[in-house]
Design an enzyme around this catalytic site. Structure first.
Site, short mmCIF file in Angstrom:
data_model
loop_
_atom_site.label_atom_id
_atom_site.label_comp_id
_atom_site.label_asym_id
_atom_site.label_seq_id
_atom_site.Cartn_x
_atom_site.Cartn_y
_atom_site.Cartn_z
N SER A 39 0.80 -1.42 -0.08
CA SER A 39 -0.19 0.21 0.15
C SER A 39 0.95 1.08 -0.35
O SER A 39 1.81 1.44 0.52
CB SER A 39 -0.66 0.16 1.32
OG SER A 39 -1.46 0.83 1.70
N HIS A 82 2.24 11.98 -1.36
CA HIS A 82 1.95 13.75 -1.11
C HIS A 82 3.07 14.34 -1.22
O HIS A 82 4.30 14.53 -0.89
CB HIS A 82 1.37 13.74 0.76
CG HIS A 82 0.39 13.28 0.77
ND1 HIS A 82 -0.51 13.20 0.43
CD2 HIS A 82 0.66 12.32 1.84
CE1 HIS A 82 -1.93 12.52 1.29
NE2 HIS A 82 -0.65 11.77 1.83
N HIS A 138 -2.38 7.14 -4.76
CA HIS A 138 -2.41 6.62 -4.01
C HIS A 138 -2.36 4.61 -4.79
O HIS A 138 -2.81 4.72 -5.64
CB HIS A 138 -3.74 6.36 -2.87
CG HIS A 138 -4.29 4.85 -2.69
ND1 HIS A 138 -5.20 3.96 -3.01
CD2 HIS A 138 -3.83 4.36 -1.94
CE1 HIS A 138 -5.70 3.23 -2.02
NE2 HIS A 138 -4.42 3.37 -1.16
N ARG A 187 -3.40 -6.23 -2.99
CA ARG A 187 -3.56 -7.17 -1.89
C ARG A 187 -4.07 -8.63 -2.34
O ARG A 187 -4.03 -8.97 -2.99
CB ARG A 187 -4.40 -6.31 -0.46
CG ARG A 187 -5.52 -6.10 -0.82
CD ARG A 187 -6.31 -4.97 -0.05
NE ARG A 187 -8.19 -4.84 -1.06
CZ ARG A 187 -7.64 -3.86 -1.12
NH1 ARG A 187 -6.83 -2.73 -1.55
NH2 ARG A 187 -9.50 -3.81 -1.83
N HIS A 247 -5.51 7.23 -17.38
CA HIS A 247 -6.56 6.57 -16.86
C HIS A 247 -6.29 5.30 -18.24
O HIS A 247 -7.10 4.94 -18.75
CB HIS A 247 -8.04 7.12 -17.66
CG HIS A 247 -9.16 7.83 -16.02
ND1 HIS A 247 -9.84 6.73 -15.21
CD2 HIS A 247 -8.77 8.60 -15.10
CE1 HIS A 247 -10.39 7.33 -14.68
NE2 HIS A 247 -9.89 8.16 -14.28
N ARG A 299 0.09 -2.26 12.39
CA ARG A 299 1.43 -1.09 13.21
C ARG A 299 0.42 0.25 12.89
O ARG A 299 0.63 0.97 11.63
CB ARG A 299 2.83 -1.34 12.84
CG ARG A 299 4.16 -0.41 13.12
CD ARG A 299 5.64 -0.75 12.64
NE ARG A 299 6.32 0.00 12.98
CZ ARG A 299 6.97 1.03 12.33
NH1 ARG A 299 6.57 1.10 11.18
NH2 ARG A 299 8.44 1.73 12.72
#
Length: 302
Positions: free
Chosen positions: A93, A97, A107, A111, A146, A261
């Protein structure tokens, strides 16, 4: 590859983290990621990397692999059949910024989760995607983003990109603001309707496409001149990012509820943000254009 080769998925994710970090570091002026290796008492651990540089005010690229005897409520609320199953969950992940307001925040996440119970077939699925959050959008940048997203989906069917593009628009939406977080991209979850190898290949296609989608935007915009006005608007819009991640994001909730965490989970927060009471953009301004055009879901590739 056998039906559920967890080690193959783990190896891919670790390699993906390496490749993304190397690509981002090349855009910096010598700054490098700081790495933390952590263990989770209940099972598993991770490898967190954070970079604070001249181009990327804060970039976090995390790998995590957690396991346990039962899934947290954020996972079982929508799928009660997962209750009382042991699980393994792993993923990469990242949230970037940038410092320059003309470089969009981005972002990405890929997973895999498998839930097992003696005497019952294993339940597994893949998820992930990537989305773009510009402050001062450029139409060509949105088209490029896109186009890469669509290309990642094409080998898996003509309906895949439209479906996961729409899901992204709907997921990264702030109901209390009645606006999307950005200009979207791809979002998929619970992917297991194809054979394991095909689902894994799709996750890889999405993960491998992220740098191709994002890096050209960084390279075009990172040296553009900006003033305090653009910086202030960037910090204001970052507040929306905080609101979404803390109120609606399922990944954040899963991480916190599963005992992950905290520092690694909350690295998605921007280093600086601000809120202004009842602020509205000036009509006809570049800030107004974001609201009037770019925060409205649409078929960018029409």
């Amino acid at each position: 590859m056998n039906s559920y080769d967890i080690n193959k998925v783990k190896d891919y994710l670790l390699n993906l983290q390496d490749k993304i970090c190397v690509a981002l570091e090349r855009e910096e002026n010598g700054q490098r990621f700081v790495e933390d290796i952590w263990d989770r008492e209940e099972g598993g651990g991770g490898r967190s990397r954070v970079l604070c540089g001249d181009v990327f005010e804060q970039a976090g690229v995390n790998f995590s692999y957690v396991s346990g005897i039962s899934l947290p409520p954020s996972a079982t609320a929508r799928r009660p059949e997962l209750a009382e199953r042991q699980f393994h969950a792993m993923g990469v992940s990242l949230v970037i910024h940038p410092k320059n307001p003309y470089v969009p925040t981005s972002h990405a996440n890929v997973r895999f989760l498998i839930a097992e119970k003696p005497g019952s077939p294993a339940i597994w699925w893949f998820g992930g995607g990537f989305d773009l959050t510009p402050f001062y959008p450029f139409h060509d940048d949105v088209l490029h983003w896109h186009k890469v997203a669509r290309a990642a989906c094409v080998p898996f069917g003509k309906d895949v990109y439209p479906m996961y593009k729409q899901w992204c628009d709907e997921y990264f939406y702030l109901p209390h603001r009645q606006e999307t977080r950005g200009v979207g991209g791809l979002f998929f979850d619970d992917l297991n309707e194809w054979p394991f190898a095909q689902c894994f290949a799709f996750m890889q296609s999405v993960g491998d496409s992220y740098i191709e989608a994002y890096l050209p935007l960084v390279q075009k915009r990172k040296d553009m001149a900006y003033t305090d006005r653009e910086r202030d608007f960037q910090l204001y819009r970052r507040g929306r990012y905080v609101e979404f991640n803390l109120v609606y994001d399922r990944g954040t909730l899963f991480g916190l509820q599963s005992g992950g965490r905290t520092e690694s989970i909350l690295m998605s927060m921007p280093p600086m943000a601000q809120w202004k009471y009842n602020w509205v953009p000036e009509p006809g301004s570049p800030e107004a254009a974001l609201y009037e055009h770019y925060l409205q879901p649409q078929n960018w590739l029409a």
